[in-house]
Design a protein around this motif. Structure first.
Motif, PDB file in Angstrom:
ATOM      1  N   LYS A  19       0.840  -1.205   0.000  1.00 53.09           N
ATOM      2  CA  LYS A  19       0.000   0.000   0.000  1.00 53.09           C
ATOM      3  C   LYS A  19       0.875   1.255   0.000  1.00 53.09           C
ATOM      4  N   GLU A  20       1.910   1.268   0.812  1.00 50.78           N
ATOM      5  CA  GLU A  20       2.819   2.424   0.871  1.00 50.78           C
ATOM      6  C   GLU A  20       3.497   2.644  -0.482  1.00 50.78           C
ATOM      7  N   PHE A  21       3.937   1.570  -1.133  1.00 51.20           N
ATOM      8  CA  PHE A  21       4.596   1.685  -2.433  1.00 51.20           C
ATOM      9  C   PHE A  21       3.648   2.268  -3.469  1.00 51.20           C
ATOM     10  N   TYR A  22       2.450   1.712  -3.567  1.00 49.39           N
ATOM     11  CA  TYR A  22       1.517   2.188  -4.595  1.00 49.39           C
ATOM     12  C   TYR A  22       1.048   3.614  -4.317  1.00 49.39           C
ATOM     13  N   GLU A  23       0.910   3.986  -3.048  1.00 49.98           N
ATOM     14  CA  GLU A  23       0.593   5.384  -2.730  1.00 49.98           C
ATOM     15  C   GLU A  23       1.736   6.295  -3.152  1.00 49.98           C
ATOM     16  N   ARG A  24       2.974   5.852  -2.893  1.00 51.52           N
ATOM     17  CA  ARG A  24       4.149   6.658  -3.224  1.00 51.52           C
ATOM     18  C   ARG A  24       4.245   6.924  -4.717  1.00 51.52           C
ATOM     19  N   ILE A  25       3.847   5.953  -5.548  1.00 46.73           N
ATOM     20  CA  ILE A  25       3.952   6.190  -6.994  1.00 46.73           C
ATOM     21  C   ILE A  25       2.704   6.871  -7.550  1.00 46.73           C
ATOM     22  N   ARG A  40      -8.396  -8.961   4.809  1.00 49.47           N
ATOM     23  CA  ARG A  40      -8.182  -7.518   4.647  1.00 49.47           C
ATOM     24  C   ARG A  40      -8.190  -7.237   3.157  1.00 49.47           C
ATOM     25  N   PHE A  41      -8.955  -6.230   2.746  1.00 52.91           N
ATOM     26  CA  PHE A  41      -9.113  -5.896   1.337  1.00 52.91           C
ATOM     27  C   PHE A  41      -8.660  -4.464   1.105  1.00 52.91           C
ATOM     28  N   VAL A  42      -7.678  -4.289   0.221  1.00 48.10           N
ATOM     29  CA  VAL A  42      -7.183  -2.967  -0.156  1.00 48.10           C
ATOM     30  C   VAL A  42      -7.417  -2.796  -1.655  1.00 48.10           C
ATOM     31  N   GLN A  43      -8.011  -1.663  -2.022  1.00 48.50           N
ATOM     32  CA  GLN A  43      -8.226  -1.337  -3.430  1.00 48.50           C
ATOM     33  C   GLN A  43      -7.602   0.020  -3.704  1.00 48.50           C
ATOM     34  N   MET A  44      -6.815   0.096  -4.795  1.00 51.26           N
ATOM     35  CA  MET A  44      -6.137   1.329  -5.163  1.00 51.26           C
ATOM     36  C   MET A  44      -6.291   1.554  -6.652  1.00 51.26           C
ATOM     37  N   THR A  45      -6.339   2.844  -7.050  1.00 52.99           N
ATOM     38  CA  THR A  45      -6.549   3.173  -8.452  1.00 52.99           C
ATOM     39  C   THR A  45      -5.437   4.078  -8.965  1.00 52.99           C
ATOM     40  N   PRO A  46      -4.834   3.692 -10.109  1.00 56.83           N
ATOM     41  CA  PRO A  46      -3.835   4.572 -10.720  1.00 56.83           C
ATOM     42  C   PRO A  46      -4.494   5.884 -11.150  1.00 56.83           C
ATOM     43  N   PRO A  47      -3.743   6.974 -11.165  1.00 52.84           N
ATOM     44  CA  PRO A  47      -4.318   8.261 -11.560  1.00 52.84           C
ATOM     45  C   PRO A  47      -4.914   8.201 -12.963  1.00 52.84           C
ATOM     46  N   GLY A  48      -6.168   8.619 -13.094  1.00 52.25           N
ATOM     47  CA  GLY A  48      -6.843   8.671 -14.379  1.00 52.25           C
ATOM     48  C   GLY A  48      -7.401   7.355 -14.882  1.00 52.25           C
ATOM     49  N   SER A  49      -7.270   6.288 -14.113  1.00 59.04           N
ATOM     50  CA  SER A  49      -7.699   4.974 -14.575  1.00 59.04           C
ATOM     51  C   SER A  49      -9.111   4.630 -14.133  1.00 59.04           C
ATOM     52  N   ALA A  50      -9.806   3.873 -14.962  1.00 61.89           N
ATOM     53  CA  ALA A  50     -11.117   3.330 -14.596  1.00 61.89           C
ATOM     54  C   ALA A  50     -10.965   1.940 -13.993  1.00 61.89           C
ATOM     55  N   CYS A  51      -9.762   1.400 -14.019  1.00 62.82           N
ATOM     56  CA  CYS A  51      -9.485   0.069 -13.480  1.00 62.82           C
ATOM     57  C   CYS A  51      -8.596   0.207 -12.252  1.00 62.82           C
ATOM     58  N   VAL A  73      -0.144  -0.541 -18.775  1.00 67.62           N
ATOM     59  CA  VAL A  73      -0.880   0.708 -18.585  1.00 67.62           C
ATOM     60  C   VAL A  73      -0.432   1.701 -19.646  1.00 67.62           C
ATOM     61  N   VAL A  74      -1.384   2.392 -20.266  1.00 63.50           N
ATOM     62  CA  VAL A  74      -1.044   3.414 -21.256  1.00 63.50           C
ATOM     63  C   VAL A  74      -0.829   4.743 -20.544  1.00 63.50           C
ATOM     64  N   VAL A  75       0.267   5.398 -20.867  1.00 66.30           N
ATOM     65  CA  VAL A  75       0.600   6.711 -20.309  1.00 66.30           C
ATOM     66  C   VAL A  75       0.819   7.687 -21.464  1.00 66.30           C
ATOM     67  N   PRO A  76       0.591   8.978 -21.240  1.00 64.71           N
ATOM     68  CA  PRO A  76       0.770   9.940 -22.326  1.00 64.71           C
ATOM     69  C   PRO A  76       2.232  10.198 -22.678  1.00 64.71           C
ATOM     70  N   ASP A  77       3.147  10.013 -21.702  1.00 67.90           N
ATOM     71  CA  ASP A  77       4.545  10.363 -21.937  1.00 67.90           C
ATOM     72  C   ASP A  77       5.443   9.406 -21.155  1.00 67.90           C
ATOM     73  N   ALA A  78       6.150   8.535 -21.859  1.00 69.28           N
ATOM     74  CA  ALA A  78       7.006   7.540 -21.213  1.00 69.28           C
ATOM     75  C   ALA A  78       8.153   8.187 -20.445  1.00 69.28           C
ATOM     76  N   ASP A  79       8.729   9.247 -20.992  1.00 64.96           N
ATOM     77  CA  ASP A  79       9.834   9.924 -20.308  1.00 64.96           C
ATOM     78  C   ASP A  79       9.366  10.526 -18.987  1.00 64.96           C
ATOM     79  N   GLU A  80       8.196  11.141 -19.004  1.00 68.75           N
ATOM     80  CA  GLU A  80       7.644  11.732 -17.784  1.00 68.75           C
ATOM     81  C   GLU A  80       7.320  10.648 -16.755  1.00 68.75           C
ATOM     82  N   ALA A  81       6.763   9.531 -17.210  1.00 73.80           N
ATOM     83  CA  ALA A  81       6.448   8.423 -16.303  1.00 73.80           C
ATOM     84  C   ALA A  81       7.716   7.871 -15.666  1.00 73.80           C
ATOM     85  N   LEU A  82       8.760   7.697 -16.464  1.00 77.08           N
ATOM     86  CA  LEU A  82      10.046   7.209 -15.956  1.00 77.08           C
ATOM     87  C   LEU A  82      10.618   8.177 -14.927  1.00 77.08           C
ATOM     88  N   ALA A  83      10.609   9.454 -15.244  1.00 77.15           N
ATOM     89  CA  ALA A  83      11.137  10.467 -14.322  1.00 77.15           C
ATOM     90  C   ALA A  83      10.341  10.472 -13.017  1.00 77.15           C
TER      91      ALA A  83
END
Length: 128
Positions: A19-25, A40-51, A73-83
């Motif tokens: 949970k800490e890792f996914y929140e951090r990213i 225990r059930f944890v659900q987390m959603t990537p920014p902008g995702s419907a899944c 996962v599709v992202v608009p900019d691979a360089d930005e995602a990497l950074a």
């Protein structure tokens, strides 16, 4: 009839660490419920995702922690995602240039691997 993928289970060994890792990213913590002593059930959603992703104790399928390697996962900019990933301390590899897109990969603390794809400009629906 629409079919929508809305939840993917990610097997983990340590729920709090995951949970800490996914929140951090940047994932949003939607739910964290201790349903019973064994569940225990944890659900987390990537920014902008419907899944969303889910993990916990007493939930999920038979996949062992560290074996999930099929999420892309599709992202608009691979360089930005990497950074971004590197700026928050996630070990990420990339950018892998291919004719069908630009790819960044990273793994969570259990070794579950993720692929981020920037679609090529010629692709219908490309975001970058």
């Amino acid at each position: 009839m629409d079919w929508k993928i809305e939840l993917i289970h990610v097997p983990v060994t340590d729920v709090d660490r995951a949970k800490e890792f996914y929140e951090r990213i940047g994932f949003n913590p939607d739910h964290d419920q201790q349903v019973s002593d064994d569940v225990r059930f944890v659900q987390m959603t990537p920014p902008g995702s419907a899944c969303s992703i889910a993990f916990g104790t007493g939930v999920g399928g038979t996949l062992e922690p560290g074996k999930q390697d099929t999420i892309q996962v599709v992202v608009p900019d691979a360089d930005e995602a990497l950074a971004h990933l590197r700026s928050v301390g996630a070990e990420a590899q990339g950018v892998d240039e291919q004719p069908w897109g630009r790819f960044v990969t990273f793994a969570d603390p259990d070794g579950n691997s993720w692929t981020l794809q920037q679609l090529p400009a010629w692709s219908a629906g490309a975001t970058g």
